[in-house]
Design a protein around this motif. Structure first.
Motif, PDB file in Angstrom:
ATOM      1  N   THR A  11       0.859  -1.174   0.000  1.00 46.41           N
ATOM      2  CA  THR A  11       0.000   0.000   0.000  1.00 46.41           C
ATOM      3  C   THR A  11       0.900   1.230   0.000  1.00 46.41           C
ATOM      4  O   THR A  11       0.991   1.898   1.020  1.00 46.41           O
ATOM      5  CB  THR A  11      -0.862   0.052   1.260  1.00 46.41           C
ATOM      6  OG1 THR A  11       0.013  -0.148   2.381  1.00 46.41           O
ATOM      7  CG2 THR A  11      -1.925  -0.986   1.273  1.00 46.41           C
ATOM      8  N   PRO A  12       1.631   1.516  -1.098  1.00 38.06           N
ATOM      9  CA  PRO A  12       2.611   2.600  -1.040  1.00 38.06           C
ATOM     10  C   PRO A  12       1.970   3.915  -0.644  1.00 38.06           C
ATOM     11  O   PRO A  12       1.016   4.342  -1.279  1.00 38.06           O
ATOM     12  CB  PRO A  12       3.148   2.669  -2.468  1.00 38.06           C
ATOM     13  CG  PRO A  12       2.145   1.976  -3.287  1.00 38.06           C
ATOM     14  CD  PRO A  12       1.515   0.949  -2.423  1.00 38.06           C
ATOM     15  N   GLY A  13       2.474   4.523   0.451  1.00 39.05           N
ATOM     16  CA  GLY A  13       1.988   5.827   0.857  1.00 39.05           C
ATOM     17  C   GLY A  13       0.997   5.817   2.003  1.00 39.05           C
ATOM     18  O   GLY A  13       0.853   6.806   2.693  1.00 39.05           O
ATOM     19  N   LEU A  14       0.314   4.689   2.229  1.00 42.28           N
ATOM     20  CA  LEU A  14      -0.744   4.660   3.250  1.00 42.28           C
ATOM     21  C   LEU A  14      -0.173   4.861   4.651  1.00 42.28           C
ATOM     22  O   LEU A  14      -0.525   5.812   5.355  1.00 42.28           O
ATOM     23  CB  LEU A  14      -1.502   3.338   3.163  1.00 42.28           C
ATOM     24  CG  LEU A  14      -2.619   3.126   4.168  1.00 42.28           C
ATOM     25  CD1 LEU A  14      -3.733   4.106   3.933  1.00 42.28           C
ATOM     26  CD2 LEU A  14      -3.179   1.718   4.081  1.00 42.28           C
ATOM     27  N   ALA A  43       2.889   5.624   5.311  1.00 35.97           N
ATOM     28  CA  ALA A  43       3.785   6.784   5.293  1.00 35.97           C
ATOM     29  C   ALA A  43       3.021   8.050   5.633  1.00 35.97           C
ATOM     30  O   ALA A  43       3.477   8.874   6.434  1.00 35.97           O
ATOM     31  CB  ALA A  43       4.451   6.907   3.930  1.00 35.97           C
ATOM     32  N   ALA A  44       1.814   8.211   5.059  1.00 36.60           N
ATOM     33  CA  ALA A  44       1.022   9.404   5.323  1.00 36.60           C
ATOM     34  C   ALA A  44       0.675   9.498   6.810  1.00 36.60           C
ATOM     35  O   ALA A  44       0.806  10.565   7.427  1.00 36.60           O
ATOM     36  CB  ALA A  44      -0.244   9.378   4.485  1.00 36.60           C
ATOM     37  N   PHE A  49       8.284   3.046  -6.883  1.00 41.50           N
ATOM     38  CA  PHE A  49       9.318   2.262  -6.207  1.00 41.50           C
ATOM     39  C   PHE A  49       8.884   0.827  -5.913  1.00 41.50           C
ATOM     40  O   PHE A  49       9.649   0.053  -5.390  1.00 41.50           O
ATOM     41  CB  PHE A  49       9.727   2.976  -4.918  1.00 41.50           C
ATOM     42  CG  PHE A  49       8.844   2.684  -3.752  1.00 41.50           C
ATOM     43  CD1 PHE A  49       9.335   1.951  -2.676  1.00 41.50           C
ATOM     44  CD2 PHE A  49       7.533   3.115  -3.706  1.00 41.50           C
ATOM     45  CE1 PHE A  49       8.530   1.689  -1.594  1.00 41.50           C
ATOM     46  CE2 PHE A  49       6.732   2.854  -2.629  1.00 41.50           C
ATOM     47  CZ  PHE A  49       7.235   2.132  -1.569  1.00 41.50           C
ATOM     48  N   ALA A  67       3.036  11.024  -0.349  1.00 45.49           N
ATOM     49  CA  ALA A  67       2.465   9.759   0.132  1.00 45.49           C
ATOM     50  C   ALA A  67       1.098   9.506  -0.497  1.00 45.49           C
ATOM     51  O   ALA A  67       0.827   8.411  -0.982  1.00 45.49           O
ATOM     52  CB  ALA A  67       2.352   9.793   1.654  1.00 45.49           C
ATOM     53  N   LEU A  98      -0.189   6.553  -3.036  1.00 50.93           N
ATOM     54  CA  LEU A  98      -1.276   5.679  -2.607  1.00 50.93           C
ATOM     55  C   LEU A  98      -2.373   5.608  -3.658  1.00 50.93           C
ATOM     56  O   LEU A  98      -2.771   4.530  -4.090  1.00 50.93           O
ATOM     57  CB  LEU A  98      -1.842   6.191  -1.284  1.00 50.93           C
ATOM     58  CG  LEU A  98      -2.988   5.394  -0.691  1.00 50.93           C
ATOM     59  CD1 LEU A  98      -2.526   3.994  -0.365  1.00 50.93           C
ATOM     60  CD2 LEU A  98      -3.512   6.062   0.555  1.00 50.93           C
ATOM     61  N   GLN A 154       3.124  14.683   2.769  1.00 53.69           N
ATOM     62  CA  GLN A 154       1.763  14.138   2.683  1.00 53.69           C
ATOM     63  C   GLN A 154       1.335  13.987   1.219  1.00 53.69           C
ATOM     64  O   GLN A 154       0.761  12.972   0.842  1.00 53.69           O
ATOM     65  CB  GLN A 154       0.774  15.070   3.387  1.00 53.69           C
ATOM     66  CG  GLN A 154       0.767  14.961   4.889  1.00 53.69           C
ATOM     67  CD  GLN A 154       0.184  13.647   5.362  1.00 53.69           C
ATOM     68  OE1 GLN A 154      -0.625  13.042   4.687  1.00 53.69           O
ATOM     69  NE2 GLN A 154       0.624  13.193   6.507  1.00 53.69           N
TER      70      GLN A 154
END
Lengths: 177, 282
Positions: free
Chosen positions: A70-73, A75-76, B39, B24, B28, B21
């Motif tokens: 889940t790239p970014g989930l 991380a946010a 990536f 990200a 997402l 933010q």
């Protein structure tokens, strides 16, 4: 052990515990997802640069995302609590002892009640934001609220258990140190 | 101008926070839409290797049950052997590089590759499975994945040596399914709650369903061969305003311990898709 080394080891340990232990726990209930990894961000030292905390939070979240696809989930969510952390510390540390005699936030350095508040509020923010991003895809409001409260309760409970099982040795920092 | 610089300087941390933010969230939402992120290809190779190490340990705890399942499957396949029948059936061969059309006039449409699961999840709302076969081993996106006991999911992302499979337990997964005894087809989805049950929609109310009826892949699916088991009917829920049943389906496959799977390639897929897209953009 230097703080840098200690925190680097913690990075890997928290990541692997979350990926290989907690994510493999069979689902107890549809509301309950055990999240513990973000405790890493809560444990970072007081005197860290605020930019550095944001960057570490982002990288940490992204590493977990590589495993959960889940790239970014995460991380946010991590960046959010990394941003809010200094405000919470300023609010909760008593002003006269705010010279930060200890290295990092813990029950001992802040006192149990302020520390519990600190953990609870950031856990709530983390879970709320994380599950909110998940919930954007498919809406059922009651389900969302139920999941946030159950997940926060479980995370909070786990963090308190971790605090009791693994008390961190905290040296009192003196001016000479 | 000076004030603007002062403003930016004063709130620099907040701006940095916003930038992170935005990065990200962009990652997402673009991954959710296209299942491709900048990536993730490299990340999949790294996590895949670690997961494989972990899996090699975990595998030992499941050996007994896996042996039993493989034994059952062997038994089932053995019963299908042509030597069991009087009229010798030579229409199926399992060699990839034979001609597509064999001497009896049958055309091979599906072919399968074995693979091992190196990472699996069931506790989230969008669950993925990682397998140890990638583009180097002939895996492409949108191939179907089945296990010995039933349908598992669809390949959504491929790196050189690993592939990510969107499991049936994913909010976006839709599989064309049919009721085995009568043949009416519908769509199987997951509601994100209980990993033991799926939801089957669009089955007309004229079909009489009973608990235990088999739900299989339909003839219209371009990922799975027809008649592969998806699950069995658990309960039927019929709303009065609709012409269709909403069926709760118990999954045939046990998603908690899936270990060996087969990836299925549809050899005619490109042709089918070209035809389809020709209709869409005339």
């Amino acid at each position: 052990m230097s703080e840098l080394l200690k925190n680097s080891i913690r990075f890997v340990v928290f990541l692997f515990v979350q990926v290989y232990v907690l994510n493999n726990v069979p689902p107890l209930h549809q509301f309950v997802v055990p999240y513990l990894y973000f405790l890493y961000i809560l444990w970072l030292p007081f005197n860290m640069n605020r930019f550095a905390i944001l960057v570490v939070g982002f990288i940490f979240g992204l590493s977990l995302d590589a495993y959960t696809k889940t790239p970014g989930l995460h991380a946010a969510a991590c960046v959010l609590i990394a941003y809010l952390r200094p405000f919470m510390v300023n609010l909760l540390m008593a002003k006269d002892t705010s010279e930060f005699n200890y290295v990092s936030p813990s029950a001992k350095s802040m006192g149990w009640a302020p520390y519990a508040t600190y953990v609870f509020v950031l856990t709530l923010f983390h879970n709320f934001y994380l599950l909110f991003l998940e919930w954007l895809q498919f809406g059922n409001f009651l389900y969302f609220i139920g999941k946030v409260s159950a997940t926060t309760a479980v995370s909070f409970l786990m963090i308190m258990i971790v605090e009791m099982l693994f008390p961190r040795k905290q040296r009192f920092r003196t001016n000479t140190a | 101008m000076r004030n603007i610089f002062l403003f930016i300087r004063r709130y620099s941390i907040f701006f940095f926070f916003l930038v992170l933010q935005v990065i990200a969230l962009t990652l997402l939402f673009s991954y959710r839409k296209f299942h491709q992120a900048a990536f993730m290809g490299i990340a999949n190779n790294v996590t895949g290797r670690l997961n494989e190490e972990y899996n090699s340990v975990e595998l030992y705890f499941k050996l007994k049950q896996k042996n039993k399942e493989l034994l059952e499957e062997n038994n089932r396949l053995r019963n299908l052997l042509s030597s069991n029948f009087q009229l010798r059936d030579t229409s199926f061969t399992l060699v990839r590089d034979t001609a597509k059309i064999d001497s009896t006039g049958l055309v091979r449409r599906f072919i399968s590759f074995p693979a091992q699961v190196v990472d699996n999840s069931t506790s989230r709302e969008n669950n993925y499975i990682m397998i140890n076969r990638g583009s180097n081993q002939g895996i492409k996106r949108d191939m179907g994945v089945v296990s010995p006991s039933g349908v598992v999911g669809t390949v959504v992302d491929v790196s050189t040596n690993y592939a990510v499979v969107m499991s049936l337990l994913h909010r976006l997964n839709k599989v064309s399914a049919a009721v085995k005894k009568t043949g009416e087809s519908g769509t199987v989805e997951w509601d994100g709650k209980n990993p033991l049950y799926l939801t089957l929609r669009e089955i007309p109310k004229s079909v009489k369903l009973q608990k235990g009826d088999s739900i299989v892949t339909s003839r219209y699916s371009d990922k799975f061969p027809p008649d592969m088991l998806i699950g069995t009917v658990e309960s039927v829920h019929s709303e009065s305003g609709s012409n269709f049943h909403t069926v709760k389906v118990r999954t045939a496959n046990n998603f908690f311990n899936v270990q060996y799977v087969y990836v299925i390639e549809n050899l005619d897929k490109e042709e089918q898709q070209n035809l389809k897209s020709a209709i869409r953009n005339p």
